[in-house]
Design a protein around this motif. Structure first.
Motif, short mmCIF file in Angstrom:
data_model
loop_
_atom_site.label_atom_id
_atom_site.label_comp_id
_atom_site.label_asym_id
_atom_site.label_seq_id
_atom_site.Cartn_x
_atom_site.Cartn_y
_atom_site.Cartn_z
N THR A 1 34.03 -28.60 53.76
CA THR A 1 32.63 -28.32 54.00
C THR A 1 32.05 -29.36 54.95
N SER A 2 31.14 -28.94 55.76
CA SER A 2 30.53 -29.83 56.73
C SER A 2 29.42 -30.62 56.06
N VAL A 3 29.46 -31.93 56.22
CA VAL A 3 28.45 -32.80 55.66
C VAL A 3 27.68 -33.42 56.82
N PRO A 4 26.40 -33.06 57.00
CA PRO A 4 25.64 -33.68 58.08
C PRO A 4 25.33 -35.13 57.73
N ASP A 5 25.53 -36.03 58.69
CA ASP A 5 25.31 -37.45 58.39
C ASP A 5 24.01 -38.00 58.98
N HIS A 6 23.29 -37.22 59.78
CA HIS A 6 21.96 -37.56 60.29
C HIS A 6 21.94 -38.85 61.12
N VAL A 7 23.03 -39.14 61.83
CA VAL A 7 23.10 -40.37 62.61
C VAL A 7 22.11 -40.34 63.78
N VAL A 8 21.99 -39.22 64.46
CA VAL A 8 21.11 -39.14 65.62
C VAL A 8 19.65 -39.29 65.20
N TRP A 9 19.27 -38.63 64.14
CA TRP A 9 17.90 -38.73 63.63
C TRP A 9 17.61 -40.17 63.20
N GLY B 1 37.48 -39.04 53.65
CA GLY B 1 37.78 -37.83 52.89
C GLY B 1 36.99 -37.73 51.60
N ASP B 2 36.10 -38.68 51.35
CA ASP B 2 35.27 -38.68 50.15
C ASP B 2 34.01 -37.87 50.44
N LEU B 3 34.06 -36.56 50.18
CA LEU B 3 32.93 -35.70 50.51
C LEU B 3 31.74 -35.92 49.58
N MET B 4 31.98 -36.23 48.32
CA MET B 4 30.86 -36.47 47.40
C MET B 4 30.10 -37.73 47.79
N GLY B 5 30.82 -38.80 48.13
CA GLY B 5 30.17 -40.02 48.59
C GLY B 5 29.43 -39.81 49.89
N ALA B 6 30.02 -39.02 50.78
CA ALA B 6 29.37 -38.73 52.07
C ALA B 6 28.09 -37.95 51.85
N GLN B 7 28.11 -36.97 50.94
CA GLN B 7 26.89 -36.20 50.66
C GLN B 7 25.81 -37.08 50.04
N SER B 8 26.22 -38.01 49.18
CA SER B 8 25.26 -38.90 48.54
C SER B 8 24.58 -39.79 49.58
#
Length: 151
Positions: free
Chosen positions: A57-65, A96-103
């Motif tokens: 699943t794609s997790v947006p990281d909002h780096v540009v914003w 590869g830690d999608l839950m941490g990335a989403q948090s």
């Protein structure tokens, strides 16, 4: 396919089949049904094959914003903190830690929203104070002109 380790025409030069690298995606192959005995019309058995490809699943990281808020709208350093959380989210996604990335991404999104709202309120307040200050200055100047008779 690794092009550097293979020659241009591997079959002609070595006589060996080419070796292919395994793809990174995980693929599942399931064969449905038992092989059907060959009929007089066709020589190959009829089987069904289902291939399921698991996509992450794609997790947006909002780096540009976050970078925009850091550079332009850095109210109370919220943009910088949001940028730090965005980078942490991108690092977690690479590991590869999608839950941490989403948090981390949701925290960065919340901080970005707060930075944007506070900065817009600050800008609107500054515009209102500037406008009212200009009006008050003009009124004081006109009152001074009336009191001194134009001189």
């Amino acid at each position: 396919m690794n092009l550097t380790s293979q020659s241009f025409l591997p079959h002609a030069v070595t006589g060996l089949p080419t070796s292919y690298e395994l793809l990174k995606e995980e693929n599942e192959v399931a064969v449905l049904g038992a092989p059907v005995s060959p009929s007089p019309r066709s020589s190959a058995p009829m089987t069904s094959t289902v291939i399921s490809i698991h996509s992450e699943t794609s997790v947006p990281d909002h780096v540009v914003w976050s970078l925009f808020n850091t550079v332009f709208l850095n109210c109370c350093c919220l943009g910088f903190v949001a940028f730090a959380y965005s980078v942490k989210s991108r690092d977690r996604k690479m590991v590869g830690d999608l839950m941490g990335a989403q948090s981390y991404a949701s925290t960065a999104k919340c901080l970005n929203i707060c930075a944007l709202v506070f900065s817009l309120l600050l800008i609107i307040g500054f515009i209102i104070l500037s406008a009212t200050g200009t009006v008050m200055s003009l009124q004081a100047f006109s009152q001074t002109l009336k009191d001194h008779g134009g001189y």
